[in-house]
Write a protein that holds these residues in place. Structure first.
Motif, PDB file in Angstrom:
ATOM      1  N   HIS A   1      37.404 -11.966 139.918  1.00 11.88           N
ATOM      2  CA  HIS A   1      36.618 -12.516 141.030  1.00 11.88           C
ATOM      3  C   HIS A   1      35.402 -11.648 141.345  1.00 11.88           C
ATOM      4  CE1 HIS A   1      40.543 -14.650 142.391  1.00 11.88           C
ATOM      5  NE2 HIS A   1      39.859 -15.390 141.565  1.00 11.88           N
TER       6      HIS A   1
ATOM      7  N   MET B   1      32.813 -12.379 138.792  1.00 11.51           N
ATOM      8  CA  MET B   1      32.174 -13.675 139.080  1.00 11.51           C
ATOM      9  C   MET B   1      31.157 -13.542 140.212  1.00 11.51           C
ATOM     10  SD  MET B   1      35.380 -16.318 139.165  1.00 11.51           S
ATOM     11  CE  MET B   1      36.002 -17.140 137.685  1.00 11.51           C
ATOM     12  N   LEU B   2      31.545 -12.838 141.283  1.00 14.21           N
ATOM     13  CA  LEU B   2      30.622 -12.666 142.417  1.00 14.21           C
ATOM     14  C   LEU B   2      29.377 -11.915 141.987  1.00 14.21           C
ATOM     15  CD1 LEU B   2      33.023 -11.787 145.379  1.00 14.21           C
ATOM     16  CD2 LEU B   2      31.446 -13.726 145.294  1.00 14.21           C
TER      17      LEU B   2
ATOM     18  N   LEU C   1      30.635 -17.905 139.330  1.00 14.35           N
ATOM     19  CA  LEU C   1      31.472 -18.665 140.247  1.00 14.35           C
ATOM     20  C   LEU C   1      31.543 -20.109 139.774  1.00 14.35           C
ATOM     21  CD1 LEU C   1      30.205 -17.517 143.754  1.00 14.35           C
ATOM     22  CD2 LEU C   1      32.258 -16.797 142.545  1.00 14.35           C
TER      23      LEU C   1
END
Lengths: 495, 495
Positions: free
Chosen positions: A123, A126-127, A419
């Motif tokens: 995550h 992705m950010l 994302l």
């Protein structure tokens, strides 16, 4: 105060308690007003701690700009855990992992990352919109579990991608299997990169001679620890430790300030302060008791439970170098029960395990575990296994030994992490796995065991991937996070 | 169970309690083992709640994939607060604001945003890499405080930027001043956009005839509420409510799954469940008691404290339409004490206020506030003001009335929001404010009062901005977040 006297204090908790005894009246948030507003039916449970559920009034400092008791508590934690600077977390190791990635990586930057990492790392990537070069984990033949990376792969990836912003590893893994980080830290630093370690399962490392040394002692630049997992903080209490100058601490503080509540929980922060004091004053003794409990557990199993196999490191083990004694991975040697079934049977007997896969049950113990806990577990196991004759030995052993070497055992080319957006799903379709060659995956595929993400969101599906996943499904692996949990079908992008 | 019987249950808390009474032994995280590992010196405070500090074992569901008691608790909350779907938060409204922005905005997308918003909204915009069109707030002459936006500005911004992904407003403001959202919701929907509301300070709205209606009743698509602020959840307990089809709930769930701990706190989640039950069963009656306390406070001030001015809405007020009775904004009409001084004097008397600016002290009351709380406050104020003669009336009134109309009272052009990076700071320099014309700000500048961000990170500094900021500084405004808190110097990018 002398250093050792200071260590015996818990500046944050002590001040909260003082504030309470001074009997202030709250004209500030939270609305429960020191617990007065709690449902009377839950008073007994909540009231004692809600008395201290404070907010950033002037005397109680501010996590996002610590200048008083929170800074002092964090400084004591840094000294205790061997860091130069420590940041308290109230949103778990999750927020530490997100923040450390967003600190070293901007959009399109390359980061070298162990493939089998916690989803919070994915995550964070992705950010950041990072490009990831995945390192393959080693693979433990005895258990079928994925462990840490090889030094030579780290070196090769840095040679291939010298512009990478750093190397990020998870150590130890969920089952407590760890690798030596000191040599890796040396070569990473020699390449001018920071070494970032998700040590979520190792907050207790370095506090007892029977425990592995910590990532900080091995030279890591940033280390994230779930203080609530292997030590005694309240759930969501975690810490991020920093040393050296390879990481910009101002940026790190800014990232943490973005990702954590602007009303952080004082009870959780106080529990970190209390846990640090405990480790400073009673830590080794307390861990010694816990290790005594674990020795007793092993003794009981070997004396009374021939049905139970226990994961142990031997001198021949090359797939990992250290094993956390507090993580006990067991399986049914009689081949009667899968890990899931055994986990459920233990649960029915009041013994709740940490996790299960098709073969194993992972038991989590800590310095707070007792001989009584072990007796209950042993009795439960005796009840489960006494009726069973030990003849079909280790029939399930084979299930997890998918020792083919598909492409994910190689260092990957850079994969852009983004994302998922609403528009992406317009072109997503479930198709049979066997027809998925050449498509890009529209979901993450992680078979347990071994718990290695085989396909990341957006990663291309190869012949080797299909063969491996079909074998894994056939042998009973469970797939977490896929829409079709049997993986007959897989979500792909139709482009 | 019938609907009303279900409302009298707290499915999550009840199950946690059941699990406790069943006497399970933990072989899972957290390491404190139901509180056994807590420092004996903190046992009395922490032990009762740590008994229920659980994790995602099978019978206790999973916040990130709710299928059991957490789903049920969230469904009851949706029904109670008037939403179609509700997501529990354990990381405050902060995480709700981040998630809603990352749900509707991808990189470079335009979002129309009220200028005076909480920093978590700015952080969400930075994480998304969005382009922001800022709407000016209205401005309350009587108090000098910024309130909500004008309907006509919303309409104009949507006409100017028809590709915008939505409109995001904060309502009510910190001081409880709110605007009517129903007409705004209608025009936003007519333009095919979702209306996103940060209702952090309005979780209690709609539960009592003396309170304003909620953002959900006004038609907002996503509403984020700090259940811990104006209701009675534990700190960091918050909720995000959704209705309608303008927002992709799958993406929203994915974003929340990224930004919240993978080990969310069960006590915080249970406190949300308990708070919902309380509102369902005793809410109006309980708020009625609280409003009785507030009426008593106003009565006491008007009878006994001529020195104290209280913010009130009159029929002529055009700068906002509603005022939360639980937020009491006072100031010293005698001109003796600034808001900061008055806040400190109250704190010394054991009455801790929510916040202060140069003129005002903001007092936060709730349904849990009592007549005794008010008596203590009134006595403290009497002690402070009895020696003071009321002659220099409202000398400080003028301080916050910076009623010039600089450029920030206009709808902005799109400003690209990006995470500050290490490299950005290389070219940052502090220069005197009066020489800053034409430079881009390298820090956010928010004078209090009125609490409107005048310069965002990266925003160009105009002649009007300089004039306004110099005036604000001269009149005693405080600057939060700037390196030089007097704003003689300002950080800018040297390009």
């Amino acid at each position: 105060l002398s250093r050792s006297n200071k260590k015996a204090n818990a500046p944050l908790y002590d001040r909260m308690l003082l504030h309470h005894t001074q009997g202030h009246t709250s004209f500030h948030v939270p609305g429960h007003k020191n617990g007065a507003g709690i449902d009377p039916k839950a008073h007994e449970t909540f009231a004692p701690l809600l008395r201290l559920d404070y907010t950033e009034i002037p005397s109680l400092d501010d996590l996002h700009r610590p200048e008083g008791i929170i800074r002092e508590a964090q400084q004591l934690a840094a000294a205790c855990f061997g860091a130069e600077q420590t940041f308290f977390h109230v949103n778990g190791s999750t927020v530490g992992n997100l923040a450390m990635i967003l600190t070293v990586c901007a959009n399109n930057d390359i980061l070298i990352v162990q493939r089998n990492v916690h989803k919070s790392i994915i995550h964070g990537l992705m950010l950041a919109g990072a490009r990831v070069v995945f390192l393959p984990p080693r693979w433990d033949e005895a258990s079928g579990l994925a462990t840490g990376v090889n030094l030579k792969d780290v070196i090769r990836a840095m040679n291939d991608y010298p512009a990478a912003k750093g190397v990020l590893l998870s150590n130890p893994n969920y089952h407590g299997m760890g690798i030596d980080l000191a040599d890796i830290a040396r070569v990473v630093h020699a390449n001018g990169m920071p070494l970032l370690i998700d040590e979520a399962h190792g907050a207790h490392y370095g506090f007892h001679p029977r425990l592995p040394i910590s990532a900080l002692s091995s030279g890591a630049d940033i280390v994230v620890q779930s203080t609530h997992k292997m030590l005694t903080a309240m759930t969501m209490g975690a810490m991020l430790h920093v040393q050296g100058n390879r990481v910009d601490r101002g940026i790190l503080q800014q990232r943490l300030g973005m990702l954590q509540s602007s009303s952080p929980s004082y009870p959780i922060m106080a529990s970190l302060d209390l846990c640090r004091r405990w480790m400073d004053t009673e830590g080794e003794c307390s861990l010694d008791n816990g290790i005594g409990v674990i020795d007793y557990l092993h003794q009981q199993i070997s004396l009374r439970l021939p049905h139970i196999g226990v994961l142990k490191r031997t001198e021949d083990t090359r797939s990992y170098e250290t094993l956390d004694p507090f993580k006990i991975t067991i399986h049914d040697r009689s081949g009667t029960y899968t890990g899931y079934q055994l986990r459920d049977k233990l649960g029915q007997a009041g013994c709740d395990a940490e996790m299960a896969d098709v073969k194993h049950v992972l038991l989590h113990l800590s310095l707070a575990s007792t001989h009584e806990d072990v007796d209950r577990l042993i009795n439960a196991l005796l009840d489960i296994f006494t009726p069973i004759r030990l003849e079909k030995q280790d029939i399930l052993g084979e299930i997890s030994n998918n020792n083919s070497i598909p492409s994910f055992s190689q260092i990957s080319t850079p994969i852009t992490m983004q994302l998922p957006q609403q528009r992406d799903f317009v072109n997503v379709k479930a198709i049979p796995l066997q027809q998925a060659l050449g498509f890009r995956a529209a979901e993450m595929v992680i078979p347990y065991p071994p718990g290695i993400p085989i396909l990341y969101y957006g990663e291309q599906i190869t012949e080797e991937t299909i063969t491996y996943l079909q074998l894994a499904a056939k042998k009973g692996a469970s797939f977490q996070g896929t829409k079709d949990t049997t993986l007959t079908d897989i979500l792909v992008f139709i482009e």
